[in-house]
Enzyme design. Structure first.
Site, mmCIF file in Angstrom:
data_model
loop_
_atom_site.group_PDB
_atom_site.id
_atom_site.type_symbol
_atom_site.label_atom_id
_atom_site.label_comp_id
_atom_site.label_asym_id
_atom_site.label_seq_id
_atom_site.Cartn_x
_atom_site.Cartn_y
_atom_site.Cartn_z
ATOM 1 N N LYS A 25 14.683 -3.357 14.173
ATOM 2 C CA LYS A 25 14.255 -3.673 15.531
ATOM 3 C C LYS A 25 15.227 -3.062 16.558
ATOM 4 O O LYS A 25 14.803 -2.385 17.496
ATOM 5 C CB LYS A 25 14.177 -5.202 15.715
ATOM 6 C CG LYS A 25 13.554 -5.576 17.045
ATOM 7 C CD LYS A 25 13.586 -7.081 17.279
ATOM 8 C CE LYS A 25 12.935 -7.852 16.174
ATOM 9 N NZ LYS A 25 11.866 -8.735 16.604
ATOM 10 N N ARG A 95 16.727 -12.397 19.074
ATOM 11 C CA ARG A 95 15.895 -12.161 17.891
ATOM 12 C C ARG A 95 16.699 -11.541 16.769
ATOM 13 O O ARG A 95 17.609 -10.755 17.003
ATOM 14 C CB ARG A 95 14.771 -11.169 18.201
ATOM 15 C CG ARG A 95 13.768 -11.631 19.207
ATOM 16 C CD ARG A 95 12.915 -10.442 19.592
ATOM 17 N NE ARG A 95 12.170 -10.708 20.797
ATOM 18 C CZ ARG A 95 10.893 -11.080 20.811
ATOM 19 N NH1 ARG A 95 10.225 -11.223 19.690
ATOM 20 N NH2 ARG A 95 10.284 -11.305 21.934
ATOM 21 N N GLY A 104 8.822 -12.667 10.025
ATOM 22 C CA GLY A 104 8.806 -14.121 10.136
ATOM 23 C C GLY A 104 9.832 -14.848 9.279
ATOM 24 O O GLY A 104 9.873 -16.069 9.271
ATOM 25 N N MET A 106 13.197 -14.732 9.422
ATOM 26 C CA MET A 106 14.376 -15.241 10.115
ATOM 27 C C MET A 106 13.988 -15.739 11.501
ATOM 28 O O MET A 106 12.825 -15.719 11.858
ATOM 29 C CB MET A 106 15.437 -14.159 10.176
ATOM 30 C CG MET A 106 16.054 -13.904 8.816
ATOM 31 S SD MET A 106 17.142 -12.511 8.850
ATOM 32 C CE MET A 106 16.071 -11.193 9.266
ATOM 33 N N ARG A 345 7.684 -0.724 14.633
ATOM 34 C CA ARG A 345 8.166 -0.430 13.274
ATOM 35 C C ARG A 345 7.004 0.179 12.510
ATOM 36 O O ARG A 345 5.848 0.054 12.938
ATOM 37 C CB ARG A 345 8.641 -1.707 12.580
ATOM 38 C CG ARG A 345 7.546 -2.730 12.461
ATOM 39 C CD ARG A 345 8.063 -4.049 11.962
ATOM 40 N NE ARG A 345 6.967 -5.015 11.933
ATOM 41 C CZ ARG A 345 7.123 -6.318 11.998
ATOM 42 N NH1 ARG A 345 8.324 -6.837 12.099
ATOM 43 N NH2 ARG A 345 6.098 -7.121 11.948
ATOM 44 N N HIS A 467 1.216 -14.634 10.472
ATOM 45 C CA HIS A 467 2.116 -14.533 9.345
ATOM 46 C C HIS A 467 1.341 -14.401 8.044
ATOM 47 O O HIS A 467 1.636 -13.569 7.188
ATOM 48 C CB HIS A 467 3.012 -15.775 9.312
ATOM 49 C CG HIS A 467 3.831 -15.853 8.079
ATOM 50 N ND1 HIS A 467 3.468 -16.626 7.007
ATOM 51 C CD2 HIS A 467 4.964 -15.222 7.735
ATOM 52 C CE1 HIS A 467 4.358 -16.467 6.066
ATOM 53 N NE2 HIS A 467 5.278 -15.640 6.479
ATOM 54 N N SER A 791 8.050 7.927 -29.574
ATOM 55 C CA SER A 791 7.405 7.189 -28.490
ATOM 56 C C SER A 791 8.136 5.855 -28.354
ATOM 57 O O SER A 791 8.190 5.065 -29.314
ATOM 58 C CB SER A 791 5.932 6.959 -28.817
ATOM 59 O OG SER A 791 5.341 6.223 -27.779
ATOM 60 N N CYS A 858 5.220 4.091 -24.730
ATOM 61 C CA CYS A 858 3.901 3.459 -24.796
ATOM 62 C C CYS A 858 3.994 1.937 -24.637
ATOM 63 O O CYS A 858 3.007 1.239 -24.783
ATOM 64 C CB CYS A 858 3.179 3.827 -26.075
ATOM 65 S SG CYS A 858 4.028 3.283 -27.561
ATOM 66 N N TYR A 878 5.922 12.326 -21.458
ATOM 67 C CA TYR A 878 4.772 11.584 -20.945
ATOM 68 C C TYR A 878 5.046 10.080 -20.914
ATOM 69 O O TYR A 878 5.966 9.591 -21.567
ATOM 70 C CB TYR A 878 3.516 11.860 -21.792
ATOM 71 C CG TYR A 878 3.570 11.279 -23.188
ATOM 72 C CD1 TYR A 878 3.182 9.958 -23.438
ATOM 73 C CD2 TYR A 878 4.010 12.045 -24.268
ATOM 74 C CE1 TYR A 878 3.246 9.419 -24.709
ATOM 75 C CE2 TYR A 878 4.072 11.517 -25.542
ATOM 76 C CZ TYR A 878 3.690 10.197 -25.767
ATOM 77 O OH TYR A 878 3.757 9.659 -27.011
HETATM 78 C C1 PEP Z 1 6.025 -1.739 -28.088
HETATM 79 O O1 PEP Z 1 6.658 -2.465 -28.843
HETATM 80 O O2 PEP Z 1 6.431 -1.380 -26.986
HETATM 81 C C2 PEP Z 1 4.673 -1.294 -28.468
HETATM 82 C C3 PEP Z 1 4.005 -0.447 -27.708
HETATM 83 O O3 PEP Z 1 4.124 -1.842 -29.578
HETATM 84 P P1 PEP Z 1 3.451 -3.304 -29.603
HETATM 85 O O4 PEP Z 1 3.387 -3.782 -28.201
HETATM 86 O O5 PEP Z 1 2.123 -3.101 -30.210
HETATM 87 O O6 PEP Z 1 4.392 -4.053 -30.457
#
Ligand code: PEP
Ligand code: MG
Length: 914
Positions: A25, A95, A104, A106, A345, A467, A791, A858, A878
């Site tokens: 501000k 303020r 809102g 503070m 802002r 708010h 992975s 994953c 990836y």
């Molecule tokens: C993990 O452990 O991150 C995984 C992808 O396998 P799961 O969740 O199936 O154990």
């Protein structure tokens, strides 16, 4: 040390670049003053003073007093008024203003400098005694609440000042605040003062300097109030930043019918549409709009009502956007037809608006495409993909007369849930797993926890900038506010609307895009983007948001280097993910295929089997099912990589624990019940997550891996023969020892050889492993000599590295977040400083041995923007996430590149060349 920065009359000590010191501000007040916008003069006390105050037992640095005194003098000279003067008093606002806006959270105090003496000249000078007494009563109310802490007692209680105000209005038969006369307000002041005397044991302070230092202290104090702490925790704002304090000459929006106060956005913060958007209240002060106590008018109405001021606002809007090059959220006051700017802002916006504003500002050449990309927080895309009410169900609800009320559309999306009437209950119910909608007369920052817990928020009073609306939009919550027909009764925990009573726990549904409130549950339907991409029920060119989303995704894909895959076990999931832009499957959990149709019987037969031959027989029954599943997936993925994991969960997860079902199974398999029961007992594990699962199953029962590999390769050969390219990647789970992997891979390679020979098809496959046991990361070099890819299974890896059960940590993680032991739930967002080190080590060791090693992730973290950026920085190839998070990951991967330093840029380039 310079502790005070002055601004006024076109000049300012500070600028927008100094937000760390002056707060958002303060920095922008200075900036607006510099670019010639009409800003009332004032000064900013720095955040460093706040830090000093917090760390030095609530004391100030010595240099503050003379500097503040000098600034006050300058302010008096500039305005020609005097602080505490009996004839021409200067009044100021005090303020807060942190580096990042905390709407809102503070405290703020207006009309400071008023007392029994100065209220009189204010009345005569303005020729408006009503205005003077109204200002005085507001000041006492705010000061009483913020500085003297005269507040409501208990969650169902009303604000004591509001209660006195309501009573007086009733006594004199005034419908609105504005119907109270000067005499009524004088009486109100006297009752307020008595309340303060009663509650605090002292008189309301009359000395303006004492008032000023009381207010400054209270603002610094409010940095550490409960709601501010909760807010900072949620939005990862460091507690060490502190707030600045802005002391500014008052301008009055409550001087009569040519005065007003309002808040506006340079574009619509809910939809992103390019038009001035906001609301104002005639004859009122700023807090009335934000607090949502009265429902204001939409700004479009000002065009007729105050044309000169409206034209000035349009001018200001253009100036602001051209200077700040972003959508601005600004506060203004109109004093006797003259517009003053009180704040600006970058405006909070919904995901929907973020996409539209970014894409349109690029078109208008206000920003370039890279900046446009960075303007859309990846997580906000989940909001763009959020559901709307199912049209038929909504129509039916309306036909049945279940449309209860219409309020303001304040936070898009549709939500259904059980009504609760206070924040504490919202949290409690949500913790029990209930979906709740929080209904309030109006929300205050005290309700923050409840708003976080609720699916949606409904208020009876307040406008789109109240708010409730601000906070809901920021959180991507569905919100309807200002639904005036609803009468919320806190003490009985119910609301009454159209002669109907909704009690705590009754279902209601709200649509934050249209403002509608329904009784009962209304089903929700997918967003337009989902309708274009997934259900194909809408043509892309007919949907503006889809087209803008597609533009944004195109830009993201242009810059990102990280590939995005998906976790999918079924062809339809894979198809959805591809529609969202997935470039492969990063994890196909084969066990999810075991539950379809009557395959579970064959699975159970395999588990109960006592000899390899019997197991083989049962597995052969499963083989065609698995093959069919893989055929479906390979066809769908058309040559994109498909990572298929061999069986992972402990076997007893497939067995019934219900005696009756066990008996049926015994009959079906023609095995004595006792035998089955004893096998089930034998498979029982005290700690199954660390038990007989993952590759340990394949080690004990190699025929499982063998049959699964055969199903994968037969499916691949079949699909390839159809002319569709295939790229299977077979992945072994829970490996910790290199030899576990080599034993399993030998089986896989053998199966491939057999299928290739039998089918006369060469299958371009690769083999790899999950890195989800810490030991695997520690010996990654050895493992990489056989694995073509890694992975990271960050679900299990987090569990094992942190020693926290992925299933049971819900009981204590909230405490860990509360105490800031962890910044985010480590099962949602990668623990970068701990687990991250192990990941870095595994990558380094693995690539040393096999420079072409492909590395992905994953676990659930693959769809978390912060984790995606981290994976980019680590040099992963990836990330793989659930289909609906694929667009989020694409955008996060683009952000990672744009935010990365040159060093990371070089690494990304190297990665592409590998
Ligand atoms: C993990 O452990 O991150 C995984 C992808 O396998 P799961 O969740 O199936 O154990
Ligand atoms: Mg796992």
């Amino acid at each position: 040390m310079k502790t005070v920065y002055f601004f006024g009359a076109g000049k300012a000590d500070g600028s927008a670049q100094m937000k760390a010191l002056l707060g958002g501000k303060g920095g922008n007040l200075a900036e607006m003053t510099r670019i010639g916008l009409p800003v009332p003069p004032g000064f900013t006390i720095t955040t460093e003073v706040c830090t000093h105050y917090v760390t030095h037992r609530k004391s100030y640095p010595r240099e503050l007093f003379p500097q503040a005194e000098a600034a006050l003098k300058r302010l008096e000279n500039l305005t020609g008024k005097k602080f505490g003067h009996a004839k021409n008093p200067l009044l100021v606002s005090v303020r807060s203003g942190a580096r990042e806006s905390m709407p809102g959270m503070m405290d703020t105090i207006l009309n400071l400098g008023l007392n029994d003496l100065t209220v009189e000249p204010l009345a005569t000078r303005s020729a408006n005694p009503r205005f003077a007494w109204d200002s005085y009563r507001r000041f006492i109310q705010m000061y009483g609440d913020v500085v003297l802490q005269v507040r409501s007692r208990g969650k169902d209680a009303h604000d004591p000042f509001e209660e006195i105000l309501s009573n007086l209005k009733e006594e004199v038969g005034a419908e609105r605040d504005t119907s109270l006369t000067a005499g009524n307000l004088r009486e109100l002041v006297s009752r307020y003062k008595k309340l303060i005397q009663r509650r605090t044991g002292s008189e309301f302070p009359q000395d303006p300097k004492k008032q000023l230092w009381g207010a400054i202290g209270a603002v610094f104090e409010s940095w550490n109030n409960d709601r501010a702490i909760v807010y900072r925790r949620k939005y990862h704002i460091p507690h060490t930043w502190g707030t600045a304090v802005n002391v500014q000459a008052m301008v009055f929006g409550n001087l009569g019918n040519t005065s007003a106060t309002g808040v506006a956005f340079t574009r619509d913060p809910a939809t992103g549409k390019k038009e001035i958007y906001g609301e104002y209240l005639i004859n009122a002060q700023g807090e009335d709009v934000v607090a949502g106590v009265r429902t204001p008018y939409p700004i479009s109405r000002m065009r007729q009502e105050m044309p000169k001021a409206y034209a000035e606002l349009e001018r200001i809007r253009n100036l602001l956007e051209r200077h700040f090059r972003d959508m601005q959220d600004f506060e203004f006051t109109i004093e006797d037809n003259k517009v003053y700017m009180l704040q600006t802002r970058s405006g909070k916006r919904t995901g929907l608006a973020a996409v539209r504003i970014a894409v349109e500002m690029e078109k208008e050449r206000l920003i370039d495409w890279k900046k446009a990309l960075l303007r859309v927080p990846p997580d906000s895309l989940s909001h763009v993909l959020a559901p709307v009410f199912d049209r038929k169900d909504r129509q039916q609800a309306q036909g049945e007369g279940r449309l209860l009320a219409k309020g303001l559309a304040a936070g898009p999306g549709a939500a259904s849930g059980k009504a609760v009437f206070n924040a504490e209950d919202a949290v409690e119910w949500a913790n029990r797993g209930e979906k709740v909608l929080l209904a309030r007369i109006e929300t205050t920052p005290e309700d923050l926890r409840g708003m976080i817990a609720a699916e949606g928020i409904l208020t009876a009073r307040g406008g789109v900038s109240s708010h409730a609306a601000l906070v809901a939009r920021q959180m991507g919550k569905v919100c309807v506010c200002g639904a005036q027909d609803i009468h919320v009764d806190y003490s009985h925990r119910r609301m009454v609307v159209k002669n109907r009573t909704i009690r705590e726990g009754d279902s209601i549904s709200i649509d934050g895009t249209s403002g509608e409130v329904f009784e009962g549950e209304v089903r929700t339907a997918p967003s337009e983007i989902v309708q274009v991409l997934i259900t194909s029920s809408l043509e892309g060119r007919k949907s503006l948001i889809y087209r803008q989303f597609a533009t944004l995704m195109k830009w993201a894909d242009k810059v990102r280097t990280l590939k995005i895959r998906t976790n999918a076990d079924q062809p339809d999931q894979a198809a959805n993910a591809i529609a969202f832009g997935a470039e492969g499957i990063g994890l196909c959990r084969t066990e999810h295929m075991f539950f379809g149709g009557n395959r579970i019987d064959a699975v159970r037969e395999m588990i109960i089997a006592e000899t390899p031959e019997a197991r083989q027989r049962a597995l052969l029954k499963l083989l065609p099912y698995q093959r069919e599943d893989f055929i479906g997936i390979f066809r769908q993925m058309r040559g994109l990589p498909v990572t298929i994991r061999t069986l992972d969960p402990p076997l007893h997860e497939f067995l019934p624990n219900d005696g009756e079902i066990l008996r049926e199974l015994a009959d079906k398999l023609q095995i004595p019940y006792e035998k089955i029961a004893s096998r089930v007992a034998q498979l029982h594990e005290a700690n199954p997550m660390l038990g007989h699962r993952g590759c340990r199953l394949g080690i004990s029962y190699p025929e499982i891996t063998q049959i699964q590999a055969r199903a994968i390769f037969e499916a691949a050969a079949f699909v390839k023969k159809e002319g569709v390219p295939v790229r299977p990647e077979i992945m072994i789970p829970l490996v910790g020892f290199p030899r576990e992997l080599s034993l399993q891979l030998a089986i896989v390679h053998q199966a491939a050889k057999e299928v290739e020979e039998a089918s006369r098809v060469t299958i371009p496959y690769s083999v790899g492993t999950m890195i989800e046991v810490p030991r695997a990361a520690l010996v990654a070099g050895e493992i990489a000599s056989e694995a073509e890819f890694f992975s990271f299974g960050t679900n299990d890896l987090t569990q094992m590295v942190l020693g926290m059960s992925r299933d049971d940590s819900g009981s204590f993680l909230p405490d860990y977040l509360e105490h800031e032991i962890v910044k985010a739930n480590p099962f949602s967002s990668i623990d970068q400083s701990g687990l991250g080190k192990l990941m870095a080590l595994a990558i380094e060791q693995g690539r040393k041995v096999r420079p072409t090693l492909k590395v992905g992730i994953c676990g659930e973290h693959g769809g978390d923007p912060a984790s995606v950026e981290f994976c980019h920085a680590l040099g992963l190839d990836y990330v793989s996430c659930s289909p609906y998070r694929v667009p989020i990951a694409r955008l996060a991967a683009a952000h990672a590149v744009l935010k990365a330093s040159t060093v990371a840029g070089v690494r990304a380039k190297g990665k592409r060349e590998r």
